[in-house]
Design a protein around this motif. Structure first.
Motif, PDB file in Angstrom:
ATOM      1  N   LYS A  75       0.862  -1.176   0.000  1.00  0.00           N
ATOM      2  CA  LYS A  75       0.000   0.000   0.000  1.00  0.00           C
ATOM      3  C   LYS A  75       0.900   1.228   0.000  1.00  0.00           C
ATOM      4  CE  LYS A  75      -3.567   2.318   2.795  1.00  0.00           C
ATOM      5  NZ  LYS A  75      -3.042   3.648   2.598  1.00  0.00           N
ATOM      6  N   VAL A  76       0.576   2.184  -0.847  1.00  0.00           N
ATOM      7  CA  VAL A  76       1.323   3.432  -0.878  1.00  0.00           C
ATOM      8  C   VAL A  76       0.664   4.390   0.104  1.00  0.00           C
ATOM      9  CG1 VAL A  76       2.100   5.354  -2.315  1.00  0.00           C
ATOM     10  CG2 VAL A  76       1.976   3.053  -3.278  1.00  0.00           C
ATOM     11  N   ASP A  77       1.456   4.938   0.995  1.00  0.00           N
ATOM     12  CA  ASP A  77       0.953   5.878   1.997  1.00  0.00           C
ATOM     13  C   ASP A  77       0.539   7.174   1.304  1.00  0.00           C
ATOM     14  OD1 ASP A  77       0.479   7.527   4.192  1.00  0.00           O
ATOM     15  OD2 ASP A  77       2.162   6.702   5.335  1.00  0.00           O
ATOM     16  N   ASP A  78      -0.749   7.504   1.370  1.00  0.00           N
ATOM     17  CA  ASP A  78      -1.238   8.720   0.704  1.00  0.00           C
ATOM     18  C   ASP A  78      -1.515   9.846   1.706  1.00  0.00           C
ATOM     19  OD1 ASP A  78      -3.471   7.657   1.889  1.00  0.00           O
ATOM     20  OD2 ASP A  78      -4.643   7.492   0.053  1.00  0.00           O
ATOM     21  N   ARG A  79      -1.020   9.681   2.938  1.00  0.00           N
ATOM     22  CA  ARG A  79      -1.193  10.718   3.960  1.00  0.00           C
ATOM     23  C   ARG A  79       0.130  11.292   4.451  1.00  0.00           C
ATOM     24  NH1 ARG A  79      -4.852   6.824   6.508  1.00  0.00           N
ATOM     25  NH2 ARG A  79      -6.887   7.127   5.573  1.00  0.00           N
ATOM     26  N   ASP A  80       1.113  10.426   4.585  1.00  0.00           N
ATOM     27  CA  ASP A  80       2.420  10.828   5.115  1.00  0.00           C
ATOM     28  C   ASP A  80       3.446  10.635   4.007  1.00  0.00           C
ATOM     29  OD1 ASP A  80       4.305  11.667   6.953  1.00  0.00           O
ATOM     30  OD2 ASP A  80       4.572   9.675   7.829  1.00  0.00           O
ATOM     31  N   PHE A  81       4.191  11.672   3.704  1.00  0.00           N
ATOM     32  CA  PHE A  81       5.111  11.631   2.570  1.00  0.00           C
ATOM     33  C   PHE A  81       6.547  11.871   3.004  1.00  0.00           C
ATOM     34  CE2 PHE A  81       1.012  13.259   1.058  1.00  0.00           C
ATOM     35  CZ  PHE A  81       0.705  12.291   0.129  1.00  0.00           C
ATOM     36  N   LEU A  82       7.477  11.438   2.170  1.00  0.00           N
ATOM     37  CA  LEU A  82       8.873  11.796   2.359  1.00  0.00           C
ATOM     38  C   LEU A  82       9.022  13.279   2.044  1.00  0.00           C
ATOM     39  CD1 LEU A  82      10.689   8.780   0.655  1.00  0.00           C
ATOM     40  CD2 LEU A  82      10.338   9.175   3.095  1.00  0.00           C
ATOM     41  N   PRO A  83      10.036  13.941   2.589  1.00  0.00           N
ATOM     42  CA  PRO A  83      10.220  15.372   2.314  1.00  0.00           C
ATOM     43  C   PRO A  83      10.363  15.653   0.823  1.00  0.00           C
ATOM     44  CG  PRO A  83      11.723  14.632   4.040  1.00  0.00           C
ATOM     45  CD  PRO A  83      11.055  13.413   3.483  1.00  0.00           C
ATOM     46  N   GLN A  84       9.790  16.733   0.391  1.00  0.00           N
ATOM     47  CA  GLN A  84       9.808  17.109  -1.026  1.00  0.00           C
ATOM     48  C   GLN A  84      11.204  17.507  -1.491  1.00  0.00           C
ATOM     49  OE1 GLN A  84       6.949  16.433  -2.583  1.00  0.00           O
ATOM     50  NE2 GLN A  84       8.053  16.829  -4.467  1.00  0.00           N
ATOM     51  N   ASP A  85      12.066  17.920  -0.567  1.00  0.00           N
ATOM     52  CA  ASP A  85      13.384  18.417  -0.967  1.00  0.00           C
ATOM     53  C   ASP A  85      14.446  17.317  -1.087  1.00  0.00           C
ATOM     54  OD1 ASP A  85      13.550  17.921   1.731  1.00  0.00           O
ATOM     55  OD2 ASP A  85      14.583  19.786   2.224  1.00  0.00           O
TER      56      ASP A  85
END
Length: 135
Positions: A75-85
């Motif tokens: 499942k791909v986490d669609d709430r918590d993401f890795l930092p965009q930078d």
């Protein structure tokens, strides 16, 4: 430690080469699955990588099943993401985050740098007669 940090950023365009980055993501996911060997895995990525990660999940699963002979539910986490930078990559976890494989490009670069330090040291300073282990 080599200290990969903001003062030594990865080339920003690395994830802009969609075809190569897609293949790299697939490999990073498959490798992470092989390290975890768990039946249920949560995949975390940068928010702008969600479509690509979802696109490569089936191929990653296929490779994983062929290698391990085990099934996996991802499942791909669609709430918590890795930092965009960060430059890209994925983080895989299982058992409510108790098991984790960080396969971001920064972490992979850090691993490569650490593996090459002894080789660079010997080229710069020559063979050390006191060294007994060559890892």
């Amino acid at each position: 430690s080599s200290g990969i940090n903001a003062e030594w950023p990865l080339r920003p365009g690395i994830s802009n080469d969609t075809a190569n980055y897609e293949m790299m993501l697939q490999g990073l996911i498959t490798q992470g699955l092989c390290q975890l060997l768990e039946p249920k895995v949560l995949i975390k990525c940068r928010q702008n990588d969600i479509k690509l990660v979802n696109k490569v999940l089936a191929k990653s699963k296929e490779q994983y099943v062929a290698l391990s002979k085990l099934d996996v539910e991802m499942k791909v986490d669609d709430r918590d993401f890795l930092p965009q930078d960060i430059a890209g990559g994925v983080e895989l976890s299982s058992r409510q985050g108790k098991l984790k494989v960080v396969n971001t490009l920064e972490v992979r670069l850090e691993q490569i740098v650490n593996q090459k330090v002894p080789e660079v040291r010997s080229k710069l300073y020559g063979h050390n007669p006191n060294r007994r282990f060559f890892d």
